[in-house]
Design a protein around this motif. Structure first.
Motif, short mmCIF file in Angstrom:
data_model
loop_
_atom_site.label_atom_id
_atom_site.label_comp_id
_atom_site.label_asym_id
_atom_site.label_seq_id
_atom_site.Cartn_x
_atom_site.Cartn_y
_atom_site.Cartn_z
N ASP A 49 0.82 -1.22 0.00
CA ASP A 49 0.00 0.00 0.00
C ASP A 49 0.85 1.27 0.00
OD1 ASP A 49 -2.37 -1.49 0.10
OD2 ASP A 49 -2.22 -1.69 2.28
N TYR A 50 2.19 1.13 -0.04
CA TYR A 50 3.05 2.31 -0.12
C TYR A 50 2.82 3.02 -1.46
CZ TYR A 50 6.03 0.48 3.71
OH TYR A 50 6.52 0.02 4.91
N GLY A 51 3.17 4.31 -1.49
CA GLY A 51 3.25 4.99 -2.77
C GLY A 51 4.32 4.33 -3.62
N LYS A 52 4.28 4.56 -4.92
CA LYS A 52 5.16 3.82 -5.83
C LYS A 52 6.63 3.97 -5.48
CE LYS A 52 5.88 2.49 -10.58
NZ LYS A 52 5.42 2.62 -12.00
N GLY A 53 7.04 5.19 -5.13
CA GLY A 53 8.45 5.42 -4.81
C GLY A 53 8.93 4.55 -3.65
N TYR A 54 8.17 4.55 -2.56
CA TYR A 54 8.56 3.75 -1.40
C TYR A 54 8.39 2.25 -1.68
CZ TYR A 54 8.95 7.90 1.54
OH TYR A 54 9.35 9.10 2.08
N ARG A 55 7.42 1.91 -2.53
CA ARG A 55 7.25 0.50 -2.87
C ARG A 55 8.45 -0.02 -3.66
NH1 ARG A 55 2.85 1.00 -5.27
NH2 ARG A 55 3.29 0.43 -7.43
N MET A 56 8.94 0.80 -4.59
CA MET A 56 10.14 0.41 -5.35
C MET A 56 11.36 0.34 -4.43
SD MET A 56 9.18 -0.15 -8.46
CE MET A 56 7.66 -0.78 -7.73
N GLU A 57 11.42 1.27 -3.48
CA GLU A 57 12.53 1.27 -2.52
C GLU A 57 12.50 0.01 -1.67
OE1 GLU A 57 14.26 4.27 0.95
OE2 GLU A 57 12.91 5.04 -0.61
N TYR A 58 11.31 -0.41 -1.28
CA TYR A 58 11.14 -1.64 -0.50
C TYR A 58 11.64 -2.84 -1.31
CZ TYR A 58 8.86 -5.73 1.52
OH TYR A 58 8.62 -6.98 2.04
N LEU A 59 11.23 -2.94 -2.55
CA LEU A 59 11.61 -4.09 -3.38
C LEU A 59 13.11 -4.12 -3.63
CD1 LEU A 59 8.68 -4.03 -5.99
CD2 LEU A 59 9.03 -5.66 -4.13
N LEU A 60 13.70 -2.96 -3.88
CA LEU A 60 15.14 -2.90 -4.11
C LEU A 60 15.90 -3.31 -2.85
CD1 LEU A 60 17.44 -2.23 -6.05
CD2 LEU A 60 17.29 0.16 -5.32
N LEU A 61 15.43 -2.84 -1.70
CA LEU A 61 16.07 -3.19 -0.43
C LEU A 61 15.89 -4.68 -0.14
CD1 LEU A 61 17.59 -2.10 2.03
CD2 LEU A 61 15.38 -1.73 3.14
N TYR A 62 14.75 -5.24 -0.51
CA TYR A 62 14.52 -6.67 -0.32
C TYR A 62 15.52 -7.48 -1.15
CZ TYR A 62 11.80 -10.90 0.60
OH TYR A 62 11.40 -12.14 1.03
N ALA A 63 15.74 -7.07 -2.40
CA ALA A 63 16.71 -7.76 -3.25
C ALA A 63 18.11 -7.62 -2.69
CB ALA A 63 16.64 -7.19 -4.67
N GLU A 64 18.47 -6.43 -2.22
CA GLU A 64 19.80 -6.22 -1.65
C GLU A 64 20.01 -7.11 -0.42
OE1 GLU A 64 22.54 -2.66 0.37
OE2 GLU A 64 20.46 -2.26 -0.21
N THR A 65 18.98 -7.23 0.40
CA THR A 65 19.10 -8.05 1.60
C THR A 65 19.26 -9.52 1.24
OG1 THR A 65 17.67 -6.46 2.76
CG2 THR A 65 18.03 -8.57 3.83
N MET A 66 18.52 -9.99 0.26
CA MET A 66 18.69 -11.37 -0.21
C MET A 66 20.12 -11.61 -0.67
SD MET A 66 15.24 -12.35 -2.36
CE MET A 66 15.86 -14.02 -2.66
N ASN A 67 20.66 -10.65 -1.40
CA ASN A 67 22.03 -10.79 -1.91
C ASN A 67 23.03 -10.85 -0.77
OD1 ASN A 67 23.85 -10.88 -4.27
ND2 ASN A 67 24.54 -8.87 -3.54
N LYS A 68 22.84 -10.00 0.23
CA LYS A 68 23.76 -10.00 1.37
C LYS A 68 23.69 -11.30 2.17
CE LYS A 68 24.26 -5.02 2.18
NZ LYS A 68 25.74 -5.02 2.12
N LEU A 69 22.53 -11.95 2.14
CA LEU A 69 22.36 -13.21 2.86
C LEU A 69 22.73 -14.42 1.99
CD1 LEU A 69 18.99 -12.46 4.69
CD2 LEU A 69 21.24 -12.67 5.74
N PHE A 70 23.22 -14.16 0.77
CA PHE A 70 23.61 -15.21 -0.17
C PHE A 70 22.45 -16.15 -0.50
CE2 PHE A 70 27.41 -14.02 2.29
CZ PHE A 70 28.23 -13.58 1.26
N LEU A 71 21.24 -15.57 -0.57
CA LEU A 71 20.07 -16.35 -0.96
C LEU A 71 19.95 -16.35 -2.48
CD1 LEU A 71 17.50 -14.99 1.66
CD2 LEU A 71 18.75 -17.16 1.74
N PRO A 72 19.57 -17.46 -3.09
CA PRO A 72 19.40 -17.50 -4.55
C PRO A 72 18.37 -16.46 -4.99
CG PRO A 72 19.31 -19.71 -3.62
CD PRO A 72 19.27 -18.77 -2.46
N MET A 73 18.68 -15.71 -6.04
CA MET A 73 17.82 -14.63 -6.48
C MET A 73 17.14 -14.95 -7.81
SD MET A 73 20.30 -11.47 -5.36
CE MET A 73 19.13 -10.18 -5.73
N ASP A 74 17.24 -16.20 -8.25
CA ASP A 74 16.71 -16.56 -9.56
C ASP A 74 15.18 -16.56 -9.61
OD1 ASP A 74 17.17 -18.76 -7.77
OD2 ASP A 74 16.64 -20.13 -9.38
N THR A 75 14.52 -16.56 -8.47
CA THR A 75 13.05 -16.55 -8.45
C THR A 75 12.48 -15.14 -8.40
OG1 THR A 75 13.01 -16.78 -6.04
CG2 THR A 75 12.95 -18.81 -7.33
#
Length: 239
Positions: A49-75
């Motif tokens: 329900d965030y505005g688009k800017g914060y929603r994109m920021e959330y998704l980018l941060l989620y991807a960054e966190t996955m990468n830092k945790l060495f989780l597979p990102m292919d999905t």
């Protein structure tokens, strides 16, 4: 009056506070990515329900966190939308991270050419005179570029990328990554059959790890030197 109200609305929107959960996750991602992931998972519903800017920021941060945790990102399937958004609305720092994460997705999907393109795009728009965090990120991006060049059997380009990674790591005060980058170049020299260079790198890497107190890394780096001593009959030295 109408113009005044429009201006007031614009100013009010620009000063709107970032969602607390998003701010909390951002503060944790570098040092405690597992905790950041817990926060991001807990606010996933409200983030829709965030505005688009914060929603994109959330998704980018989620991807960054996955990468830092060495989780597979292919999905991950949201990064093309995130990258497209920041190509239109982001600054260089946002665009660097978006390209970097897009490259990580392609990397984990096994698409090396597209991963390399995204990593190179990320490096091209990175702030080379920026904060320590920016330089650390650029060092990691160059390291990824080196790995892809090495896998494509382009050792000279890999060496160049890893040396660049080491330079940015040193500028950011990350001596461990700097030594690791140097260690990677040894694999590329080995691929080219330049044994003297491999030997020199191995000696420098061992000294580098010892200098920064990383005894376990130093010990792990000795395999080539031991092999070299055995091949030359220097058994006492090898022992």
């Amino acid at each position: 009056i109408f113009c005044f109200l429009v201006i007031l609305c614009i100013v009010s929107c620009s000063l709107s506070h970032k969602p607390q959960g998003l701010e909390r996750a951002e503060s944790l991602v570098d040092s405690f990515p597992d905790s950041a992931m817990t926060v991001l998972s807990n606010i996933r519903g409200e983030a829709q329900d965030y505005g688009k800017g914060y929603r994109m920021e959330y998704l980018l941060l989620y991807a960054e966190t996955m990468n830092k945790l060495f989780l597979p990102m292919d999905t991950i399937n949201f990064m093309p939308e995130v990258l497209k958004y920041y190509e239109r609305h982001g600054d260089n720092r946002d665009l660097t991270m978006a390209n970097y994460m897009m490259g990580c997705v392609y990397r984990d999907k096994g698409d090396s050419p597209m991963a390399l393109k995204c990593f190179l795009d990320a490096a091209s728009c990175a702030d080379t005179m920026g904060r320590e965090a920016d330089l650390n990120r650029l060092s990691r991006i160059c390291g990824q570029i080196g790995i892809l060049f090495y896998k494509q059997r382009l050792p000279q380009k890999a060496i160049s990328a890893w040396k660049t990674s080491g330079v940015y790591a040193l500028r950011a005060g990350d001596t461990l990554t700097a030594v690791q980058s140097m260690e990677f170049t040894g694999h590329a020299y080995s691929l080219m059959g330049e044994k003297d260079s491999v030997l020199q790198v191995a000696e420098n890497v061992y000294s580098g790890y010892k200098k920064i107190g990383r005894e376990n890394y130093a010990a792990a780096s000795l395999s080539f030197l031991i092999e070299h001593c055995i091949e030359n009959g220097e058994l006492d030295k090898a022992r």
